[in-house]
Design a protein around this motif. Structure first.
Motif, short mmCIF file in Angstrom:
data_model
loop_
_atom_site.label_atom_id
_atom_site.label_comp_id
_atom_site.label_asym_id
_atom_site.label_seq_id
_atom_site.Cartn_x
_atom_site.Cartn_y
_atom_site.Cartn_z
N PHE A 1 0.86 -1.19 0.00
CA PHE A 1 0.00 0.00 0.00
C PHE A 1 0.89 1.23 0.00
CE2 PHE A 1 -2.40 -3.42 1.95
CZ PHE A 1 -3.60 -3.34 1.27
N VAL A 2 0.67 2.09 -0.98
CA VAL A 2 1.50 3.28 -1.18
C VAL A 2 0.59 4.50 -1.26
CG1 VAL A 2 3.19 4.41 -2.66
CG2 VAL A 2 3.20 1.91 -2.44
N GLY A 3 1.01 5.60 -0.64
CA GLY A 3 0.25 6.84 -0.70
C GLY A 3 -0.68 7.03 0.49
N CYS A 4 -1.49 8.07 0.42
CA CYS A 4 -2.38 8.44 1.53
C CYS A 4 -3.80 7.94 1.27
CB CYS A 4 -2.40 9.96 1.71
SG CYS A 4 -0.82 10.66 2.22
N ARG A 5 -4.42 7.41 2.31
CA ARG A 5 -5.79 6.92 2.20
C ARG A 5 -6.56 7.25 3.46
NH1 ARG A 5 -2.62 3.36 -0.40
NH2 ARG A 5 -3.28 2.64 -2.48
N TRP A 6 -7.83 7.54 3.24
CA TRP A 6 -8.77 7.65 4.36
C TRP A 6 -8.92 6.27 4.98
CZ3 TRP A 6 -14.61 6.97 3.98
CH2 TRP A 6 -15.23 7.32 5.20
N LEU A 7 -9.04 6.23 6.29
CA LEU A 7 -9.10 4.95 7.00
C LEU A 7 -10.21 4.05 6.47
CD1 LEU A 7 -8.15 3.15 9.32
CD2 LEU A 7 -9.68 4.41 10.83
N TYR A 8 -11.34 4.62 6.09
CA TYR A 8 -12.47 3.83 5.61
C TYR A 8 -12.58 3.87 4.09
CZ TYR A 8 -13.60 3.90 10.55
OH TYR A 8 -13.54 3.76 11.91
N ASP A 9 -11.46 3.98 3.42
CA ASP A 9 -11.42 4.00 1.96
C ASP A 9 -12.07 2.74 1.37
OD1 ASP A 9 -10.81 4.10 -0.70
OD2 ASP A 9 -8.64 4.11 -0.46
N PRO A 10 -13.15 2.90 0.58
CA PRO A 10 -13.84 1.73 0.04
C PRO A 10 -13.32 1.31 -1.34
CG PRO A 10 -15.17 3.65 -0.36
CD PRO A 10 -13.91 4.13 0.32
N PHE A 11 -12.38 2.06 -1.89
CA PHE A 11 -11.99 1.86 -3.28
C PHE A 11 -10.70 1.05 -3.46
CE2 PHE A 11 -14.23 6.00 -3.06
CZ PHE A 11 -15.38 5.63 -3.75
N THR A 12 -9.83 1.04 -2.46
CA THR A 12 -8.55 0.35 -2.59
C THR A 12 -8.71 -1.12 -2.24
OG1 THR A 12 -7.37 2.37 -2.00
CG2 THR A 12 -6.15 0.32 -1.89
N THR A 13 -8.40 -1.99 -3.18
CA THR A 13 -8.53 -3.43 -2.98
C THR A 13 -7.66 -3.90 -1.82
OG1 THR A 13 -8.95 -3.75 -5.33
CG2 THR A 13 -8.32 -5.69 -4.06
N GLY A 14 -8.27 -4.57 -0.89
CA GLY A 14 -7.54 -5.13 0.24
C GLY A 14 -7.33 -4.20 1.42
N TYR A 15 -7.66 -2.91 1.26
CA TYR A 15 -7.41 -1.97 2.35
C TYR A 15 -8.30 -2.27 3.55
CZ TYR A 15 -5.69 2.40 4.36
OH TYR A 15 -5.07 3.33 5.16
N ASP A 16 -9.53 -2.70 3.26
CA ASP A 16 -10.44 -3.04 4.35
C ASP A 16 -9.96 -4.27 5.13
OD1 ASP A 16 -10.89 -4.56 2.04
OD2 ASP A 16 -12.90 -5.11 2.67
N LYS A 17 -9.16 -5.09 4.47
CA LYS A 17 -8.66 -6.32 5.12
C LYS A 17 -7.59 -6.00 6.17
CE LYS A 17 -10.91 -9.29 2.41
NZ LYS A 17 -11.49 -8.39 1.41
N ILE A 18 -6.90 -4.89 6.04
CA ILE A 18 -5.85 -4.56 7.01
C ILE A 18 -6.32 -3.51 8.02
CG2 ILE A 18 -4.06 -5.10 5.32
CD1 ILE A 18 -3.49 -2.05 5.16
N ARG A 19 -7.61 -3.20 8.00
CA ARG A 19 -8.12 -2.17 8.90
C ARG A 19 -7.91 -2.56 10.36
NH1 ARG A 19 -13.37 -0.96 6.81
NH2 ARG A 19 -12.18 0.08 5.17
N GLY A 20 -8.06 -3.83 10.66
CA GLY A 20 -7.82 -4.29 12.03
C GLY A 20 -6.38 -4.08 12.46
N TYR A 21 -5.45 -4.21 11.51
CA TYR A 21 -4.04 -3.96 11.80
C TYR A 21 -3.79 -2.48 12.04
CZ TYR A 21 0.91 -3.19 10.72
OH TYR A 21 2.22 -2.80 10.76
N LEU A 22 -4.46 -1.63 11.23
CA LEU A 22 -4.28 -0.19 11.35
C LEU A 22 -5.00 0.40 12.56
CD1 LEU A 22 -4.74 0.83 7.59
CD2 LEU A 22 -2.59 0.52 8.84
N MET A 23 -5.98 -0.33 13.09
CA MET A 23 -6.79 0.18 14.20
C MET A 23 -6.76 -0.77 15.39
SD MET A 23 -10.14 1.73 12.29
CE MET A 23 -10.88 2.15 13.86
N PRO A 24 -5.62 -0.92 16.04
CA PRO A 24 -5.61 -1.67 17.30
C PRO A 24 -6.45 -0.93 18.34
CG PRO A 24 -3.52 -0.54 16.96
CD PRO A 24 -4.30 -0.38 15.69
#
Length: 229
Positions: free
Chosen positions: A74-97
Motif C-alpha cells: 500500500f502506497v500513498g495516503c488513504r482515508w481509514l475507511y477508503d472503500p476503493f482500494t482493494t484489500g485496504y479493508d482487510k488490514i483495517r484491524g491492523y491499522l486500528m488496534p
C-alpha cells in the motif's frame, strides 16, 4: 445612585476575556490536530521506511506490505475507511488496534466539546451580559463542557503517546516519532483545560459582582426610609 453605577458589573471579567482569547487558539489547534495526518511520522531521511505519516483518520505509507498475506503493498495516503482500494479493508484491524480506537473516541469527544464550546462562547461574547438571567448558567455550562472535553483529550493523547510507537505494531518504529499534529493536540488539550479553569474563575467573579450589586441595590432602597425618619 452613584454607588449603584459604580457597582454595576462589566460585561466580562478579565478571566472571561482571557478565556475567549485562549479558546480561539485551542479551537484552532484541536481542529487542525483532529483533521491532519501527522500524529506519527517517519524520519524522512530513512529511504526504506514503510510509514510516511499516520493520523486518526488518514494514513500515508511509502510502501506498506500487507501484514497478513504478504502479497501486496500500500502506497500513498488513504482515508481509514477508503472503500476503493482493494484489500485496504482487510488490514483495517491492523491499522486500528484497540489503543487507536480509544484515541479516536476520546479525541472525537474532545473535538465535539470544543465545537459546542465555540457556539456557547460566541453566544457569551455577542449576545449575553451580566444583566441577563441565564448569564451565569451559560458560563457554567461552557466551563463544564470544556472541562469534559479537556479530560477526554488528555486521555486520548496520553494513550497515543504511551502506545503508538511501541514495538510489534507499525514497522520501522525505531525511526518513527510523534509529529506536529500530535504536538498541536497536546497544546490544544492543555489550552482547553486552562480555558475551562478561566471560565470557572469568571463564573466566581460574576457571582460575586451580582451579589455586590444586589447588596448595593438593597442599601439604595433603604436610604429614603432612614432619611424620612
Amino acid at each position: 445612585m452613584g454607588d449603584y453605577q459604580e457597582d454595576k458589573p462589566k460585561k466580562r471579567s478579565l478571566a472571561g476575556n482571557v478565556a475567549i482569547g485562549l479558546f480561539v487558539v485551542a479551537f484552532v489547534t484541536i481542529t487542525v490536530a483532529f483533521c491532519t495526518p501527522s500524529w506519527l511520522v517517519s524520519d524522512y531521511r530513512i529511504t526504506g521506511a514503510k510509514l510516511d505519516r499516520f493520523g486518526l483518520w488518514v494514513h500515508c505509507f511509502r510502501s506498506l506490505q500487507n501484514p497478513y498475506t504478504k502479497d501486496g503493498f500500500f502506497v500513498g495516503c488513504r482515508w481509514l475507511y477508503d472503500p476503493f482500494t482493494t484489500g485496504y479493508d482487510k488490514i483495517r484491524g491492523y491499522l486500528m488496534p484497540d489503543f487507536i480506537i480509544v484515541t479516536q473516541i476520546f479525541f472525537t469527544l474532545c473535538f465535539i466539546s470544543v465545537l459546542l464550546g465555540a457556539i456557547i462562547t460566541l453566544i457569551y461574547f455577542l449576545c449575553f451580559g451580566p444583566d441577563q438571567k441565564q448569564f451565569l448558567l451559560l458560563i457554567k455550562l461552557n466551563a463544564f463542557i470544556l472541562l469534559a472535553g479537556g479530560i477526554s483529550g488528555a486521555i486520548a493523547v496520553i494513550v497515543f503517546a504511551s502506545l503508538a510507537n511501541q514495538n510489534r505494531w507499525m514497522p520501522g518504529h525505531e525511526n518513527n516519532f510523534f509529529g506536529w499534529s500530535f504536538a498541536l493536540a497536546c497544546i490544544g488539550v492543555v489550552l482547553v483545560l486552562v480555558t475551562s479553569t478561566l471560565f470557572f474563575v469568571d463564573l466566581h467573579v460574576q457571582k460575586r459582582k451580582r451579589r455586590l450589586l444586589a447588596e448595593s441595590q438593597s442599601r439604595f432602597e433603604m436610604e429614603p426610609e432612614h432619611k424620612g425618619w
